[in-house]
Design a protein around this motif. Structure first.
Motif, PDB file in Angstrom:
ATOM      1  N   VAL A  21       0.844  -1.203   0.000  1.00 11.64           N
ATOM      2  CA  VAL A  21       0.000   0.000   0.000  1.00 11.64           C
ATOM      3  C   VAL A  21       0.878   1.250   0.000  1.00 11.64           C
ATOM      4  CG1 VAL A  21      -1.736   1.334   1.260  1.00 11.64           C
ATOM      5  CG2 VAL A  21      -1.930  -1.149   1.123  1.00 11.64           C
ATOM      6  N   LEU A  22       1.808   1.298   0.942  1.00 13.11           N
ATOM      7  CA  LEU A  22       2.717   2.446   1.028  1.00 13.11           C
ATOM      8  C   LEU A  22       4.046   2.182   0.332  1.00 13.11           C
ATOM      9  CD1 LEU A  22       2.167   3.514   4.762  1.00 13.11           C
ATOM     10  CD2 LEU A  22       1.029   4.394   2.717  1.00 13.11           C
ATOM     11  N   VAL A  23       4.518   0.943   0.394  1.00 10.87           N
ATOM     12  CA  VAL A  23       5.840   0.614  -0.142  1.00 10.87           C
ATOM     13  C   VAL A  23       5.753  -0.581  -1.082  1.00 10.87           C
ATOM     14  CG1 VAL A  23       6.414  -0.859   1.825  1.00 10.87           C
ATOM     15  CG2 VAL A  23       8.253   0.122   0.465  1.00 10.87           C
ATOM     16  N   ASP A  24       6.509  -0.510  -2.181  1.00  9.69           N
ATOM     17  CA  ASP A  24       6.566  -1.570  -3.189  1.00  9.69           C
ATOM     18  C   ASP A  24       7.623  -2.581  -2.746  1.00  9.69           C
ATOM     19  OD1 ASP A  24       6.527  -3.132  -5.414  1.00  9.69           O
ATOM     20  OD2 ASP A  24       7.131  -1.570  -6.824  1.00  9.69           O
ATOM     21  N   SER A  25       7.182  -3.684  -2.130  1.00  7.13           N
ATOM     22  CA  SER A  25       8.137  -4.584  -1.474  1.00  7.13           C
ATOM     23  C   SER A  25       7.886  -6.063  -1.741  1.00  7.13           C
ATOM     24  CB  SER A  25       8.090  -4.339   0.044  1.00  7.13           C
ATOM     25  OG  SER A  25       6.763  -4.505   0.536  1.00  7.13           O
ATOM     26  N   TYR A  86      17.404  -3.090   2.350  1.00  9.51           N
ATOM     27  CA  TYR A  86      16.154  -2.334   2.430  1.00  9.51           C
ATOM     28  C   TYR A  86      16.217  -1.040   1.619  1.00  9.51           C
ATOM     29  CZ  TYR A  86      14.312  -5.365   6.106  1.00  9.51           C
ATOM     30  OH  TYR A  86      13.825  -6.435   6.803  1.00  9.51           O
ATOM     31  N   ASP A  87      17.423  -0.604   1.284  1.00  6.43           N
ATOM     32  CA  ASP A  87      17.547   0.629   0.515  1.00  6.43           C
ATOM     33  C   ASP A  87      16.941   0.499  -0.880  1.00  6.43           C
ATOM     34  OD1 ASP A  87      18.822   1.846   2.611  1.00  6.43           O
ATOM     35  OD2 ASP A  87      20.847   1.484   1.852  1.00  6.43           O
ATOM     36  N   ALA A  88      16.734  -0.744  -1.313  1.00  2.00           N
ATOM     37  CA  ALA A  88      16.161  -0.968  -2.640  1.00  2.00           C
ATOM     38  C   ALA A  88      14.654  -0.725  -2.657  1.00  2.00           C
ATOM     39  CB  ALA A  88      16.457  -2.387  -3.110  1.00  2.00           C
ATOM     40  N   LEU A  89      14.033  -0.665  -1.479  1.00  2.00           N
ATOM     41  CA  LEU A  89      12.590  -0.473  -1.403  1.00  2.00           C
ATOM     42  C   LEU A  89      12.222   0.988  -1.649  1.00  2.00           C
ATOM     43  CD1 LEU A  89      11.706  -2.687   1.688  1.00  2.00           C
ATOM     44  CD2 LEU A  89      11.645  -3.292  -0.728  1.00  2.00           C
ATOM     45  N   ALA A  90      11.072   1.197  -2.284  1.00  2.00           N
ATOM     46  CA  ALA A  90      10.634   2.559  -2.601  1.00  2.00           C
ATOM     47  C   ALA A  90       9.136   2.686  -2.369  1.00  2.00           C
ATOM     48  CB  ALA A  90      10.970   2.905  -4.052  1.00  2.00           C
ATOM     49  N   PRO A  91       8.670   3.875  -2.006  1.00  2.00           N
ATOM     50  CA  PRO A  91       7.226   4.089  -1.859  1.00  2.00           C
ATOM     51  C   PRO A  91       6.554   4.104  -3.215  1.00  2.00           C
ATOM     52  CG  PRO A  91       8.392   6.156  -1.597  1.00  2.00           C
ATOM     53  CD  PRO A  91       9.444   5.095  -1.713  1.00  2.00           C
ATOM     54  N   PHE A  92       5.265   3.790  -3.222  1.00  2.00           N
ATOM     55  CA  PHE A  92       4.505   3.862  -4.468  1.00  2.00           C
ATOM     56  C   PHE A  92       4.338   5.328  -4.876  1.00  2.00           C
ATOM     57  CE2 PHE A  92       3.071  -0.368  -3.085  1.00  2.00           C
ATOM     58  CZ  PHE A  92       3.248  -1.078  -4.271  1.00  2.00           C
ATOM     59  N   PRO A  93       4.461   5.622  -6.168  1.00  2.00           N
ATOM     60  CA  PRO A  93       4.242   7.000  -6.636  1.00  2.00           C
ATOM     61  C   PRO A  93       2.825   7.465  -6.309  1.00  2.00           C
ATOM     62  CG  PRO A  93       5.269   5.650  -8.356  1.00  2.00           C
ATOM     63  CD  PRO A  93       4.856   4.711  -7.267  1.00  2.00           C
ATOM     64  N   GLY A  94       2.718   8.712  -5.909  1.00  2.00           N
ATOM     65  CA  GLY A  94       1.406   9.299  -5.653  1.00  2.00           C
ATOM     66  C   GLY A  94       0.916   9.171  -4.232  1.00  2.00           C
ATOM     67  N   ILE A  95       1.619   8.405  -3.390  1.00  2.00           N
ATOM     68  CA  ILE A  95       1.176   8.209  -2.005  1.00  2.00           C
ATOM     69  C   ILE A  95       1.443   9.444  -1.151  1.00  2.00           C
ATOM     70  CG2 ILE A  95       1.772   6.994   0.136  1.00  2.00           C
ATOM     71  CD1 ILE A  95      -0.161   5.426  -1.429  1.00  2.00           C
ATOM     72  N   ALA A 186      -5.595  -1.574  -5.727  1.00  2.36           N
ATOM     73  CA  ALA A 186      -5.176  -2.515  -6.757  1.00  2.36           C
ATOM     74  C   ALA A 186      -3.738  -2.323  -7.224  1.00  2.36           C
ATOM     75  CB  ALA A 186      -6.125  -2.414  -7.955  1.00  2.36           C
ATOM     76  N   TRP A 187      -2.995  -1.417  -6.585  1.00  6.98           N
ATOM     77  CA  TRP A 187      -1.597  -1.238  -6.981  1.00  6.98           C
ATOM     78  C   TRP A 187      -0.663  -2.111  -6.150  1.00  6.98           C
ATOM     79  CZ3 TRP A 187      -4.350   2.998  -4.863  1.00  6.98           C
ATOM     80  CH2 TRP A 187      -4.023   3.331  -3.555  1.00  6.98           C
ATOM     81  N   GLY A 188      -1.202  -2.949  -5.270  1.00  6.30           N
ATOM     82  CA  GLY A 188      -0.370  -3.746  -4.374  1.00  6.30           C
ATOM     83  C   GLY A 188      -0.207  -5.189  -4.786  1.00  6.30           C
ATOM     84  N   TRP A 189      -0.349  -6.102  -3.816  1.00  7.72           N
ATOM     85  CA  TRP A 189       0.056  -7.487  -4.005  1.00  7.72           C
ATOM     86  C   TRP A 189      -0.988  -8.359  -4.689  1.00  7.72           C
ATOM     87  CZ3 TRP A 189       3.084  -9.070   1.061  1.00  7.72           C
ATOM     88  CH2 TRP A 189       4.222  -8.247   1.161  1.00  7.72           C
ATOM     89  N   HIS A 190      -2.250  -8.252  -4.335  1.00 14.07           N
ATOM     90  CA  HIS A 190      -3.294  -9.024  -4.995  1.00 14.07           C
ATOM     91  C   HIS A 190      -3.922  -8.184  -6.109  1.00 14.07           C
ATOM     92  CE1 HIS A 190      -4.107 -12.135  -1.534  1.00 14.07           C
ATOM     93  NE2 HIS A 190      -3.019 -12.397  -2.234  1.00 14.07           N
ATOM     94  N   GLY A 191      -4.233  -8.813  -7.217  1.00 14.50           N
ATOM     95  CA  GLY A 191      -4.767  -8.100  -8.373  1.00 14.50           C
ATOM     96  C   GLY A 191      -6.188  -7.594  -8.157  1.00 14.50           C
ATOM     97  N   ARG A 192      -6.610  -6.724  -9.049  1.00 14.11           N
ATOM     98  CA  ARG A 192      -7.920  -6.079  -8.926  1.00 14.11           C
ATOM     99  C   ARG A 192      -9.061  -7.096  -8.900  1.00 14.11           C
ATOM    100  NH1 ARG A 192     -12.177  -2.827 -10.311  1.00 14.11           N
ATOM    101  NH2 ARG A 192     -11.786  -0.632  -9.795  1.00 14.11           N
ATOM    102  N   GLU A 193      -9.016  -8.072  -9.803  1.00 16.31           N
ATOM    103  CA  GLU A 193     -10.101  -9.048  -9.886  1.00 16.31           C
ATOM    104  C   GLU A 193     -10.210  -9.859  -8.590  1.00 16.31           C
ATOM    105  OE1 GLU A 193     -11.579 -12.760 -12.740  1.00 16.31           O
ATOM    106  OE2 GLU A 193      -9.890 -11.496 -13.340  1.00 16.31           O
TER     107      GLU A 193
END
Length: 213
Positions: A21-25, A86-95, A186-193
């Motif tokens: 939700v907050l971080v792409d991990s 952990y430095d490779a982790l980044a927040p999702f754009p727009g958060i 829908a930008w996280g781990w489980h898909g929209r459907e």
């Protein structure tokens, strides 16, 4: 507690999941959790799909049901996770602008299956730490239902003015059990459907849509 402040509406409570939700991990934790499970002799995560399946309910309950010793897992995680970058982790754009807007008039907290020290360190690195009143991680309670109930009581906000924002089916199910509004992103781990099939109160594709709440 709920109150009116200088003409603004009564505060709402926004409870954010962290990972997805907050971080792409996702890829990070597929590898990291897989390594911990390999170390303790229960290698149940071999693929991304194996890992994501653990989040169709409560993550820790799903692992225990598959034969994982949670105490041994926690010990392995304490030793192994710091070796990962952990430095490779980044927040999702727009958060960031969404958090900036919400925290001005409402209460924000993090509820996650991740550990609070890890979350605090990453929030500080992203400069998000000033947005959240508290963090409830795996070192507080394993059950998100219990953590949500605790947060609702601690902040004194009614359940119907509390939103849990998550990215997995398990998030939706646990938030619903706790009696709060369920928000799937829908930008996280489980898909929209997959998320839609869980029947959340709200399903959003972009962070800015959260402001409509």
């Amino acid at each position: 507690a709920d109150f009116w402040c200088n003409g603004c509406p009564m505060k709402k409570l926004f409870l954010f999941d962290f990972d997805g939700v907050l971080v792409d991990s996702l890829d990070f934790y597929v590898q990291a959790v897989g390594a911990c499970l390999q170390e303790i002799g229960t290698p149940i995560v071999q693929t991304r799909e194996d890992y994501l399946a653990l989040f169709e309910g409560n993550f820790y309950e799903a692992m225990a049901a598959r034969g994982v010793d949670l105490v041994a897992f926690a010990q392995a995680a304490h030793e192994i996770l710091p070796r990962f970058n952990y430095d490779a982790l980044a927040p999702f754009p727009g958060i960031a602008p969404v958090l900036e807007t919400l925290h001005r008039n409402h209460l924000l907290a993090v509820i996650s299956s991740n550990g609070s020290p890890t979350i605090r360190a990453m929030l500080k690195r992203f400069q998000y730490d000033g947005y959240f009143q508290d963090i409830f991680g795996s070192d507080f309670l394993f059950s998100k239902v219990d953590k949500i109930n605790h947060a609702v009581e601690a902040f004194g906000v009614a359940a119907d003015r509390t939103f849990y924002i998550g990215d997995t089916v398990g998030d939706v199910l646990e938030a619903r059990e706790a009696g709060v509004k369920t928000v799937a992103v829908a930008w996280g781990w489980h898909g929209r459907e997959k998320l839609a099939d869980a029947g959340p109160d709200h399903l959003f594709d972009r962070p800015e849509e959260l402001l409509g709440l």
